[in-house]
Design a protein around this motif. Sequence first.
Motif, PDB file in Angstrom:
ATOM      1  N   ASP A   1      20.628  36.542  -7.508  1.00  0.00           N
ATOM      2  CA  ASP A   1      19.736  37.884  -7.959  1.00  0.00           C
ATOM      3  C   ASP A   1      18.641  37.797  -8.999  1.00  0.00           C
ATOM      4  OD1 ASP A   1      22.848  40.085  -7.397  1.00  0.00           O
ATOM      5  OD2 ASP A   1      21.608  38.952  -5.842  1.00  0.00           O
ATOM      6  N   ARG A   2      18.913  36.756  -9.979  1.00  0.00           N
ATOM      7  CA  ARG A   2      18.164  36.762 -10.826  1.00  0.00           C
ATOM      8  C   ARG A   2      17.001  35.701 -10.539  1.00  0.00           C
ATOM      9  NH1 ARG A   2      22.582  36.363 -14.294  1.00  0.00           N
ATOM     10  NH2 ARG A   2      22.412  34.156 -14.375  1.00  0.00           N
ATOM     11  N   SER A   3      17.367  34.678  -9.564  1.00  0.00           N
ATOM     12  CA  SER A   3      16.198  33.797  -9.404  1.00  0.00           C
ATOM     13  C   SER A   3      16.033  33.631  -7.834  1.00  0.00           C
ATOM     14  CB  SER A   3      16.631  32.339  -9.998  1.00  0.00           C
ATOM     15  OG  SER A   3      17.895  32.230  -9.530  1.00  0.00           O
ATOM     16  N   PRO A   4      15.213  34.212  -7.343  1.00  0.00           N
ATOM     17  CA  PRO A   4      14.692  34.381  -5.975  1.00  0.00           C
ATOM     18  C   PRO A   4      14.793  32.649  -5.373  1.00  0.00           C
ATOM     19  CG  PRO A   4      13.319  35.622  -6.891  1.00  0.00           C
ATOM     20  CD  PRO A   4      13.787  34.861  -8.009  1.00  0.00           C
ATOM     21  N   ASP A   5      14.265  31.595  -5.981  1.00  0.00           N
ATOM     22  CA  ASP A   5      14.065  30.495  -5.407  1.00  0.00           C
ATOM     23  C   ASP A   5      15.256  29.610  -5.690  1.00  0.00           C
ATOM     24  OD1 ASP A   5      12.083  28.988  -8.155  1.00  0.00           O
ATOM     25  OD2 ASP A   5      13.863  30.711  -8.112  1.00  0.00           O
TER      26      ASP A   5
ATOM     27  N   SER B   1      16.930  32.080   5.724  1.00  0.00           N
ATOM     28  CA  SER B   1      16.268  32.244   4.492  1.00  0.00           C
ATOM     29  C   SER B   1      14.871  32.219   4.854  1.00  0.00           C
ATOM     30  CB  SER B   1      16.541  31.347   3.368  1.00  0.00           C
ATOM     31  OG  SER B   1      17.697  31.529   2.979  1.00  0.00           O
ATOM     32  N   ARG B   2      14.222  31.201   5.608  1.00  0.00           N
ATOM     33  CA  ARG B   2      13.092  31.150   5.930  1.00  0.00           C
ATOM     34  C   ARG B   2      12.241  32.113   6.697  1.00  0.00           C
ATOM     35  NH1 ARG B   2      14.281  25.638   6.286  1.00  0.00           N
ATOM     36  NH2 ARG B   2      14.659  25.864   8.534  1.00  0.00           N
ATOM     37  N   GLU B   3      13.364  32.556   7.832  1.00  0.00           N
ATOM     38  CA  GLU B   3      12.916  33.730   8.607  1.00  0.00           C
ATOM     39  C   GLU B   3      12.608  34.884   7.870  1.00  0.00           C
ATOM     40  OE1 GLU B   3      15.804  33.702  11.665  1.00  0.00           O
ATOM     41  OE2 GLU B   3      15.165  32.116  12.765  1.00  0.00           O
ATOM     42  N   ARG B   4      13.678  35.099   6.893  1.00  0.00           N
ATOM     43  CA  ARG B   4      13.676  36.425   6.237  1.00  0.00           C
ATOM     44  C   ARG B   4      12.350  36.570   5.306  1.00  0.00           C
ATOM     45  NH1 ARG B   4      16.877  40.099   4.272  1.00  0.00           N
ATOM     46  NH2 ARG B   4      16.886  40.990   1.951  1.00  0.00           N
ATOM     47  N   GLU B   5      11.889  35.232   4.668  1.00  0.00           N
ATOM     48  CA  GLU B   5      10.672  35.253   3.990  1.00  0.00           C
ATOM     49  C   GLU B   5       9.363  35.475   4.654  1.00  0.00           C
ATOM     50  OE1 GLU B   5      10.795  31.335   2.156  1.00  0.00           O
ATOM     51  OE2 GLU B   5      12.231  31.920   0.769  1.00  0.00           O
TER      52      GLU B   5
ATOM     53  N   SER C   1       6.846  38.799   4.244  1.00  0.00           N
ATOM     54  CA  SER C   1       5.607  38.209   3.758  1.00  0.00           C
ATOM     55  C   SER C   1       4.459  39.192   4.299  1.00  0.00           C
ATOM     56  CB  SER C   1       5.233  36.849   3.870  1.00  0.00           C
ATOM     57  OG  SER C   1       5.298  36.618   5.497  1.00  0.00           O
ATOM     58  N   PRO C   2       3.516  39.553   3.552  1.00  0.00           N
ATOM     59  CA  PRO C   2       2.383  40.469   4.037  1.00  0.00           C
ATOM     60  C   PRO C   2       1.677  39.776   5.319  1.00  0.00           C
ATOM     61  CG  PRO C   2       1.894  39.867   1.750  1.00  0.00           C
ATOM     62  CD  PRO C   2       3.160  39.324   2.312  1.00  0.00           C
TER      63      PRO C   2
END
Length: 250
Positions: A221-225, A240-244, A248-249
């Motif tokens: 939770d503290r570090s997204p990467d 994780s890639r699909e969620r990003e 993303s806008p």
Amino acid sequence: MSQTIVIPNMYQTPAQQYQLQTGNPPPMIDAAAIEEHLVDFYEDVCTELSNFGELEELHVCNNLGDHLMGNVYAKFYDEEGAAAAQQALHGRFYAKRALICEFSPVTDFREARCRQFDQRECTRGGYCNFMHLYKIPHDVERRLFGNRRRREPSPQRGRGRGSRDYYDAPYDRRSSSSSYRRRSRSRSPPPPRRDRDERYDRGYSHRSRDVSPGYVRRSRDRSPDHHERRRVSPERARYSRERERSLSPE
């Protein structure tokens, strides 16, 4: 009742008897005659008291105070013997004097007697409030008590097998403490507490495993990467890639 009886002012030294009979100061009396008089008295009393029960200890006081002068203390192995002796001796006459026989609360003469007197160091003299007991020769005690006096003591006296015999020599605190240290060193060392340490280690590892998932979640939770730095499975990386991409806008 008690195991011990006391006959106050029963014993009189030859000097006291001479002074009471004549009213004059006593002459010089030989030490051997004084000891012989004491031994005769001791044997006479011990023989009489043995008729009422098994006698454990017999002591004669050498104090000058009125409450201890000439007192005779007799301790039996049971209260029945003490009760029989008290009932039989109370009111009897000895050396033309009526006896008063009572029960005594004293059962441990090691605490009641004056240890400084045994070492010839008592500064209070004959008026000391602790018992100054006559020293009875060992051969007389062996002849009267046999092996009963030297057998294992009762729990009230509390002497162990390796302890110093109180009747053989005066009390010596330094020798007593040194013997205690020798006995302490001779004891085998306690077994290592390995089982307890292993149980503690296992419990600590178990608690660490319980805490570690929460720690990972807090770190995520503290570090997204954080996932990129950690080694993750291909399925989780694809998710994780699909969620990003979805977040993303455009």
